[in-house]
Design a protein around this motif. Structure first.
Motif, mmCIF file in Angstrom:
data_model
loop_
_atom_site.group_PDB
_atom_site.id
_atom_site.type_symbol
_atom_site.label_atom_id
_atom_site.label_comp_id
_atom_site.label_asym_id
_atom_site.label_seq_id
_atom_site.Cartn_x
_atom_site.Cartn_y
_atom_site.Cartn_z
ATOM 1 N N ARG A 94 0.820 -1.203 0.000
ATOM 2 C CA ARG A 94 0.000 0.000 0.000
ATOM 3 C C ARG A 94 0.860 1.261 0.000
ATOM 4 N N ALA A 283 -9.192 -1.787 6.296
ATOM 5 C CA ALA A 283 -8.081 -0.840 6.282
ATOM 6 C C ALA A 283 -8.616 0.515 5.845
ATOM 7 N N TYR A 294 -12.041 -0.813 0.941
ATOM 8 C CA TYR A 294 -11.536 -0.760 2.312
ATOM 9 C C TYR A 294 -12.625 -0.275 3.276
#
Length: 385
Positions: A94, A283, A294
């Motif tokens: 990421r 996340a 996410y």
């Protein structure tokens, strides 16, 4: 549309210039801007972008596309390193994607809005009015000069083509879903197939489609004979997109699209079936467009589970469609999920599984291949205890 209040300032031909900043990704306006054209080399552009200087393109539009591709090749020379654990690999991945997006977002093009619509004032630039109106709203609402990253503009144009042509859905006998800009496209069809093949529960009553997005799951249920479906979402783009798709597919008589955070108003129900396909990874999204992927703290997942039992009719089922990728990455454990289900007064009546068919699942060069190669998407059949 997201934009900074002060816009972007720069010096060009000895004069101070200013323009509105457009960014649907929520990126901040660049502090430093240099003018670039067909004489600018890829190495020089890449160096300036890495140092935080944005490049405002004044050359041929196709030259800008070529420069962006060359900058992308330079970014990709340094792929993310594997971590000591799947979780560490995910965070490194990421970080690398964030850096890639930041660097490539530094190549800017001008975008004008006026009575004739949107236009890019560069040689050989494509027509962008329809695509930009879909993403940013009518040009008349924010007229004048603006700057936008070329990478975002390409995404806006591509999304417009997806919306125009549509995505074929086998579970709808090949009929197409037309995703709008900013609404998650059903390109990963395995989760749709699960809803199309799982036996429907027997009690009568409405069905709820929580977080409907494009409306694809509502359309599948309507085609399967469910007489009334309440489809909810809180994103105005998703609501408009779902309403458009159920009209196109001629199931609007069975599907009502309602703005709501998770469940519809208490006056609706109880439901024989409640379907939810929440974002799969707990996340933090890096941009508004990542909210479909996410789910910080598993907010939507946990909210769906916590509110499900009181909304089910006797004998009714809640269908939770969820990938186990988060488990393989170390973001969430299976026991944690089962604990949330039990704490919500629910039990697992059954589960349908399918392996993903997308290219990344078999790409050994993908930084997250070890986790993706073991991924399974499941439809959890939940009932009240």
């Amino acid at each position: 549309m997201n934009e900074t209040a002060g816009g972007v300032q720069w010096v060009e031909d000895g004069a101070e210039r200013e323009a509105r900043w457009r960014s649907e990704s929520g990126a901040k306006a660049p502090r430093r801007v240099a003018v670039a054209d067909d004489r600018t080399t890829a190495d020089a552009a890449y160096k300036q972008a890495c140092e935080g200087t944005a490049l405002l393109w004044r050359g041929d539009f196709h030259g800008a596309r070529q420069l962006l591709a060359a900058m992308a090749r330079r970014v990709d020379r340094k792929p993310p390193k594997p971590g000591a654990t799947p979780l560490e690999s995910f965070h490194l991945y990421r970080q690398a994607r964030s850096r890639r997006s930041r660097v490539l977002g530094m190549l800017l093009v001008p975008l004008d809005a006026g009575p004739e619509g949107y236009a890019v004032p560069l040689r050989r630039a494509p027509g962008v009015d329809g695509a930009c109106a879909e993403a940013y709203g009518p040009a008349a609402e924010a007229p004048g000069a603006s700057l936008v990253s070329l990478r975002e503009l390409q995404g806006v144009i591509g999304a417009h083509e997806w919306h125009r042509k549509g995505v074929p859905v086998p579970a709808l006998d090949g009929d197409r879903i037309h995703p709008s800009y900013g609404v998650f496209s059903p390109v990963r069809g395995e989760y749709v197939d699960l809803v199309a093949r799982t036996p429907l529960p027997s009690p009568g009553g409405p069905a709820f489609d929580i977080g409907t997005g494009t409306g694809v799951l509502s359309a599948v249920l309507a085609r399967r004979g469910v007489g009334r479906i309440v489809a909810t979402d809180q994103d105005p783009r998703a609501l408009a997109c779902a309403a458009e798709n159920v009209r196109r597919l001629e199931v609007a008589d069975a599907v009502e699209v309602v703005r709501a955070d998770l469940f519809p108003p208490l006056g609706e129900g109880p439901a024989a079936l409640v379907v939810c396909n929440p974002p799969w990874l707990p996340a933090k999204p890096a941009s508004p467009l990542e909210h479909a992927v996410y789910d910080p703290g598993s907010r939507m997942l946990r909210g769906f589970l916590a509110g499900l039992a009181p909304r089910l009719a006797p004998g009714g089922e809640g269908w939770l469609i969820l990938s186990d990728l988060a488990e393989h990455l170390g973001l969430r454990g299976r026991e944690e999920l089962l604990g949330w289900i039990a704490d919500a007064g629910l039990r697992v009546a059954g589960r349908e599984d399918v392996r993903p068919r997308h290219g990344r699942a078999s790409d050994a060069d993908d930084p997250l291949h070890a986790a993706r190669s073991r991924e399974v998407t499941s439809l959890w059949r939940l009932t009240a205890r």
